[in-house]
Design an enzyme around this catalytic site. Structure first.
Site, PDB file in Angstrom:
ATOM      1  NE  ARG A 224      -4.328  -1.263   0.041  1.00  0.00           N
ATOM      2  CZ  ARG A 224      -4.540  -2.290  -0.800  1.00  0.00           C
ATOM      3  NH1 ARG A 224      -3.619  -2.635  -1.681  1.00  0.00           N
ATOM      4  NH2 ARG A 224      -5.673  -2.949  -0.770  1.00  0.00           N
ATOM      5  CG  HIS A 272      -3.903  -1.059  -6.934  1.00  0.00           C
ATOM      6  ND1 HIS A 272      -4.327  -0.379  -5.831  1.00  0.00           N
ATOM      7  CD2 HIS A 272      -3.986  -2.378  -6.602  1.00  0.00           C
ATOM      8  CE1 HIS A 272      -4.641  -1.238  -4.868  1.00  0.00           C
ATOM      9  NE2 HIS A 272      -4.446  -2.464  -5.315  1.00  0.00           N
TER      10      HIS A 272
HETATM   11  P1  NDP Z   1      -2.048 -10.775   5.496  1.00  0.00           P
HETATM   12  O1  NDP Z   1      -2.961 -10.123   6.470  1.00  0.00           O
HETATM   13  O2  NDP Z   1      -2.193 -12.235   5.240  1.00  0.00           O
HETATM   14  O3  NDP Z   1      -0.523 -10.538   5.944  1.00  0.00           O
HETATM   15  C1  NDP Z   1      -0.079  -9.339   6.470  1.00  0.00           C
HETATM   16  C2  NDP Z   1       1.343  -9.539   6.978  1.00  0.00           C
HETATM   17  O4  NDP Z   1       1.817  -8.286   7.464  1.00  0.00           O
HETATM   18  C3  NDP Z   1       1.415 -10.509   8.159  1.00  0.00           C
HETATM   19  O5  NDP Z   1       2.575 -11.293   8.080  1.00  0.00           O
HETATM   20  C4  NDP Z   1       1.483  -9.588   9.364  1.00  0.00           C
HETATM   21  O6  NDP Z   1       2.164 -10.123  10.490  1.00  0.00           O
HETATM   22  C5  NDP Z   1       2.305  -8.462   8.794  1.00  0.00           C
HETATM   23  N1  NDP Z   1       2.117  -7.249   9.593  1.00  0.00           N
HETATM   24  C6  NDP Z   1       0.982  -6.554   9.816  1.00  0.00           C
HETATM   25  N2  NDP Z   1       1.216  -5.523  10.636  1.00  0.00           N
HETATM   26  C7  NDP Z   1       2.536  -5.572  10.939  1.00  0.00           C
HETATM   27  C8  NDP Z   1       3.385  -4.787  11.749  1.00  0.00           C
HETATM   28  N3  NDP Z   1       2.935  -3.722  12.432  1.00  0.00           N
HETATM   29  N4  NDP Z   1       4.680  -5.129  11.845  1.00  0.00           N
HETATM   30  C9  NDP Z   1       5.158  -6.198  11.176  1.00  0.00           C
HETATM   31  N5  NDP Z   1       4.403  -7.001  10.378  1.00  0.00           N
HETATM   32  C10 NDP Z   1       3.107  -6.683  10.275  1.00  0.00           C
HETATM   33  O7  NDP Z   1      -2.177  -9.952   4.146  1.00  0.00           O
HETATM   34  P2  NDP Z   1      -1.908 -10.456   2.647  1.00  0.00           P
HETATM   35  O8  NDP Z   1      -0.587 -11.121   2.620  1.00  0.00           O
HETATM   36  O9  NDP Z   1      -3.079 -11.182   2.139  1.00  0.00           O
HETATM   37  O10 NDP Z   1      -1.867  -9.053   1.880  1.00  0.00           O
HETATM   38  C11 NDP Z   1      -0.915  -8.068   2.230  1.00  0.00           C
HETATM   39  C12 NDP Z   1      -1.296  -6.743   1.583  1.00  0.00           C
HETATM   40  O11 NDP Z   1      -1.048  -6.787   0.180  1.00  0.00           O
HETATM   41  C13 NDP Z   1      -2.765  -6.368   1.649  1.00  0.00           C
HETATM   42  O12 NDP Z   1      -3.101  -5.839   2.918  1.00  0.00           O
HETATM   43  C14 NDP Z   1      -2.883  -5.325   0.557  1.00  0.00           C
HETATM   44  O13 NDP Z   1      -2.579  -4.064   1.088  1.00  0.00           O
HETATM   45  C15 NDP Z   1      -1.797  -5.739  -0.428  1.00  0.00           C
HETATM   46  N6  NDP Z   1      -2.340  -6.222  -1.707  1.00  0.00           N
HETATM   47  C16 NDP Z   1      -2.023  -5.535  -2.846  1.00  0.00           C
HETATM   48  C17 NDP Z   1      -2.470  -5.967  -4.075  1.00  0.00           C
HETATM   49  C18 NDP Z   1      -2.066  -5.260  -5.321  1.00  0.00           C
HETATM   50  O14 NDP Z   1      -2.549  -5.598  -6.408  1.00  0.00           O
HETATM   51  N7  NDP Z   1      -1.187  -4.278  -5.258  1.00  0.00           N
HETATM   52  C19 NDP Z   1      -3.315  -7.148  -4.205  1.00  0.00           C
HETATM   53  C20 NDP Z   1      -3.597  -7.786  -2.941  1.00  0.00           C
HETATM   54  C21 NDP Z   1      -3.117  -7.325  -1.747  1.00  0.00           C
HETATM   55  P3  NDP Z   1       1.564 -11.387  11.297  1.00  0.00           P
HETATM   56  O15 NDP Z   1       1.685 -12.558  10.324  1.00  0.00           O
HETATM   57  O16 NDP Z   1       2.462 -11.513  12.445  1.00  0.00           O
HETATM   58  O17 NDP Z   1       0.144 -11.064  11.625  1.00  0.00           O
HETATM   59  C1  OXD Z   2      -6.412  -5.986  -2.730  1.00  0.00           C
HETATM   60  C2  OXD Z   2      -5.905  -5.190  -3.808  1.00  0.00           C
HETATM   61  O1  OXD Z   2      -6.221  -5.588  -1.584  1.00  0.00           O
HETATM   62  O2  OXD Z   2      -6.281  -5.442  -4.953  1.00  0.00           O
HETATM   63  O3  OXD Z   2      -7.020  -7.037  -2.988  1.00  0.00           O
HETATM   64  O4  OXD Z   2      -5.097  -4.281  -3.606  1.00  0.00           O
END
Ligand code: NDP
Ligand code: OXD
Length: 309
Positions: A224, A272
């Site tokens: 993001r 995106h």
């Molecule tokens: P998840 O919720 O499965 O994973 C998030 C990860 O971030 C976890 O490992 C979590 O830690 C870690 N995390 C969260 N907060 C913190 C923190 N304060 N410090 C350290 N680590 C942290 O999300 P996804 O993997 O499914 O997706 C990740 C992001 O990818 C989405 O939120 C979205 O913003 C982005 N995205 C972008 C897309 C695009 O097309 N550009 C498409 C899809 C998603 P823990 O495991 O310990 O909870």
């Molecule tokens: C999602 C994205 O969060 O597309 O799924 O960014």
């Protein structure tokens, strides 16, 4: 009959309507999937932040909301929503993200830009190191970050991952917490951001942390926009501390035409598109979650409101 309200755009309706209907039928669910219904009759909402829905108060008998997106920053703090919120965890989304990240990491690793742009009759030889000698850091080891880390590790990259809670992933050095972040960044020749947008992750790559990266590091952000302090990144690009940034997500989207990222010689903007929810696989999760909820079980991949993801 279960009433499911589709709260997203016209184009999402065209893309997802058929797949959702098929998945509900395959799950044996008697569902009325609609975009036009009295809110007081709605049992579940299929939601995307691109739609118009902001106020959930009229949905008085709502049992759950299923996001079509993985990132839920636009809805997680909505106080009018008082029922479980499930985020999207989809095999198509995961595969797409792995392909995007592996593609761009290989581009950096092999120095592809240099070779693609240098067709000038000069026989310049640049042999890239092997992947085992290239350190890649993944910030965020969730559904997507873990898959990307595993794919890069399978290609022999030296992979370090960082998350809030400690993980164990074969072939990946896993770190957590503030001390872990500094240690991870010190190794980050290539850094991939796959964190959610929360108050804790805002500007996680700020001036101070960018300075911890080795000189010449490359950044890939499909997470993001607010994960990066844009001014600090532009300054670090300017003085060469950061060699290149490939950015898929931004504080304002679409990225305004006059934003310095567009014209920057060391920035690649993608709109995106790192990955997208795929209708068939996603519809199976939606159906499964409604089936679970109707059977009195918790929906899968529900968001922890206190953490914001
Ligand atoms: P998840 O919720 O499965 O994973 C998030 C990860 O971030 C976890 O490992 C979590 O830690 C870690 N995390 C969260 N907060 C913190 C923190 N304060 N410090 C350290 N680590 C942290 O999300 P996804 O993997 O499914 O997706 C990740 C992001 O990818 C989405 O939120 C979205 O913003 C982005 N995205 C972008 C897309 C695009 O097309 N550009 C498409 C899809 C998603 P823990 O495991 O310990 O909870
Ligand atoms: C999602 C994205 O969060 O597309 O799924 O960014």
């Amino acid at each position: 009959m279960i009433n499911v309200f589709f709260a997203s755009t016209h184009s999402d309706w065209a893309e997802f309507g058929g797949a959702l209907r098929s998945a509900f039928a395959a799950a044996g669910l008697d569902v009325n999937l609609t975009r036009d219904i009295d809110p007081a009759l709605v049992d579940y909402i299929v939601y995307a932040p691109t739609g118009w829905l902001k106020d959930f108060t009229p949905f008085t008998r709502l049992k759950g909301v299923q996001s079509l997106w993985a990132g839920v920053e636009k809805i997680v703090g909505n106080e009018t929503l008082q029922v479980p919120l499930a985020r999207m965890v989809d095999s198509g989304l995961r595969e797409g993200m792995v392909e995007y990240c592996v593609g761009h990491v290989l581009r950096y690793h092999l120095g592809m830009d240099r070779d693609v742009l240098r067709q000038n009759a000069n026989w310049e030889v640049h042999v890239p190191p092997l992947a085992r000698d290239r350190s890649v850091v993944i910030l965020g080891l969730g559904a997507l970050g873990t898959a990307v880390a595993q794919a890069l590790s399978a290609l022999n990259f030296s992979v370090t991952g960082w998350s809030r809670t400690q993980k164990e992933i074969d072939g990946v050095r896993c770190l957590a917490g503030d001390v872990g972040l500094e240690e991870a960044l010190r190794a980050g020749e290539i850094v991939v951001l796959l964190l959610p947008q929360t108050s804790e992750t805002d500007n996680v790559l700020n001036e101070e942390r960018l300075a911890v990266l080795p000189r010449g590091a490359c950044i890939l952000n499909p997470g993001r926009g607010p994960l990066i302090d844009d001014d600090a990144l532009l300054a670090a690009l300017e003085d060469g501390h950061i060699a290149h940034a490939t950015l898929d997500v931004f504080r304002v989207e679409p990225l305004p035409g006059d934003h310095p990222y567009w014209a920057h010689p060391h920035v690649t903007v993608t709109p995106h598109i790192a990955s997208d929810t795929r209708p068939d696989s996603a519809a199976r999760l939606v159906a499964d979650n409604i089936r679970r909820s109707e059977a009195g079980k918790a929906m899968l991949h529900t968001v922890d409101r206190s953490l914001g993801y």
